[in-house]
Design a protein around this motif. Structure first.
Motif, PDB file in Angstrom:
ATOM      1  N   ALA A 249       0.807  -1.218   0.000  1.00  0.00           N
ATOM      2  CA  ALA A 249       0.000   0.000   0.000  1.00  0.00           C
ATOM      3  C   ALA A 249       0.839   1.266   0.000  1.00  0.00           C
ATOM      4  O   ALA A 249       0.340   2.348  -0.335  1.00  0.00           O
ATOM      5  CB  ALA A 249      -0.929   0.000   1.217  1.00  0.00           C
ATOM      6  N   PHE A 252       0.949   3.724  -2.998  1.00  0.00           N
ATOM      7  CA  PHE A 252      -0.331   4.382  -3.234  1.00  0.00           C
ATOM      8  C   PHE A 252      -0.529   5.552  -2.270  1.00  0.00           C
ATOM      9  O   PHE A 252      -1.055   6.582  -2.634  1.00  0.00           O
ATOM     10  CB  PHE A 252      -1.482   3.381  -3.101  1.00  0.00           C
ATOM     11  CG  PHE A 252      -1.461   2.311  -4.162  1.00  0.00           C
ATOM     12  CD1 PHE A 252      -2.173   2.485  -5.331  1.00  0.00           C
ATOM     13  CD2 PHE A 252      -0.718   1.150  -4.003  1.00  0.00           C
ATOM     14  CE1 PHE A 252      -2.169   1.516  -6.323  1.00  0.00           C
ATOM     15  CE2 PHE A 252      -0.701   0.175  -4.983  1.00  0.00           C
ATOM     16  CZ  PHE A 252      -1.420   0.362  -6.157  1.00  0.00           C
ATOM     17  N   ARG A 253      -0.090   5.354  -1.015  1.00  0.00           N
ATOM     18  CA  ARG A 253      -0.180   6.450  -0.051  1.00  0.00           C
ATOM     19  C   ARG A 253       0.721   7.593  -0.463  1.00  0.00           C
ATOM     20  O   ARG A 253       0.356   8.774  -0.383  1.00  0.00           O
ATOM     21  CB  ARG A 253       0.221   5.954   1.342  1.00  0.00           C
ATOM     22  CG  ARG A 253      -0.723   4.953   1.959  1.00  0.00           C
ATOM     23  CD  ARG A 253      -0.485   4.858   3.453  1.00  0.00           C
ATOM     24  NE  ARG A 253      -1.159   3.706   4.032  1.00  0.00           N
ATOM     25  CZ  ARG A 253      -0.547   2.561   4.325  1.00  0.00           C
ATOM     26  NH1 ARG A 253       0.743   2.423   4.091  1.00  0.00           N
ATOM     27  NH2 ARG A 253      -1.207   1.558   4.857  1.00  0.00           N
ATOM     28  N   GLY A 255       1.793   8.294  -3.421  1.00  0.00           N
ATOM     29  CA  GLY A 255       1.287   8.938  -4.639  1.00  0.00           C
ATOM     30  C   GLY A 255       0.133   9.864  -4.368  1.00  0.00           C
ATOM     31  O   GLY A 255      -0.064  10.867  -5.070  1.00  0.00           O
ATOM     32  N   ALA A 256      -0.627   9.567  -3.311  1.00  0.00           N
ATOM     33  CA  ALA A 256      -1.778  10.419  -2.970  1.00  0.00           C
ATOM     34  C   ALA A 256      -1.411  11.505  -1.969  1.00  0.00           C
ATOM     35  O   ALA A 256      -2.251  12.279  -1.546  1.00  0.00           O
ATOM     36  CB  ALA A 256      -2.896   9.548  -2.393  1.00  0.00           C
TER      37      ALA A 256
END
Length: 260
Positions: A249, A252-253, A255-256
């Protein structure tokens, strides 16, 4: 939910002296059920039953010992008058390393405990009670049975087979008996220590929900699956892994723009 009430029902939980098995026994007892806990030794089984309290009973019965299993089922019926729930939780993993490096002894032990034992106990419970009166069975599988990992290939193969067996038994024992499975991810247990103990922070960071699992996370799902709230669920394998099977994960964290 009234459907989660297990009052008046009796469960046998194999491999229940610690970890996930003990937590499952505690969850079923908390929902009102009677619980018979098994372990390889009578002493360990008694100690676990004492931790559950209430009407809980410990039985020394190695999961693959047919005579001990039969005695446990007989004792359960004598003591409580029914055997409504079976949780095939006992598991082992003596085979670590590449599959082709394992010997037949490790292979046999892994598949005997992880696959044959659920067949044995399910057969005994069905013939003794559930086949006529109905019941609910849950097998403890693993997300390893749905993926591939270095060094635990035999263990994962046994759990993949257990997932398949769950569906087979759900059909064979329908409509009287429901058969489901849970597939835990990395959980804080002794059996899984090599997967988390030295690097828990890294595993947690890579998990969508930010932590490794606790035995109670699995136990609450099992209590649901054996209850009337799940009365139209059979042949399913519930993944309980905090999102671990989804993959890492962390990217994704990042990238956000979400911090850990």
């Amino acid at each position: 939910m009234a459907g989660l009430d297990l009052t008046g029902r009796t469960a046998v939980v194999t491999g229940a002296s610690r970890g996930i098995g003990l937590a499952i026994a505690q969850a079923i007892a908390a929902a009102g059920g009677n619980v018979v806990l098994t372990s390889r030794s009578q002493e360990a089984a008694d100690a676990a039953a004492a931790r559950v309290g209430g009407t809980a009973v410990g039985v020394g019965a190695h999961a693959v010992d047919e005579e001990a299993a039969r005695r446990c089922v007989d004792l359960t019926l004598e003591r409580f008058g029914s055997l409504d729930i079976l949780v095939n939780n006992a598991g082992t993993n003596p085979a670590f390393g590449p599959v082709i490096d394992q010997d037949h002894g490790r292979f046999a032990k892994t598949f005997d405990v992880n696959l044959w034992a659920p067949v044995l106990w399910t057969g005994l419970a069905t013939r003794a009670w559930m086949g006529e009166h109905g019941g609910a069975i849950v097998n403890t599988a693993s997300v390893g049975g749905m993926a591939f990992e270095a060094n635990i290939g035999l263990y994962n193969a046994s759990k993949a087979a257990l997932i398949h067996l769950t569906k087979q038994l759900a059909l064979e024992l329908s409509p009287k008996v429901r058969v489901n499975a849970v597939a835990p991810g990395v959980v804080r247990t002794k059996l899984a220590e090599s997967l988390w103990k030295e690097h828990e922070q890294a595993v947690s960071a890579a998990t969508a929900l930010g932590r490794i699992g606790e035995p109670a996370d699995i136990a609450s799902a099992v209590a649901f699956l054996v209850s009337d709230a799940a009365s139209w669920i059979t042949g399913e394998t519930m993944v309980i892994d905090g999102g671990q099977l989804l993959g890492d994960a962390l990217p994704f964290r990042e990238g956000a723009g979400i911090g850990l």
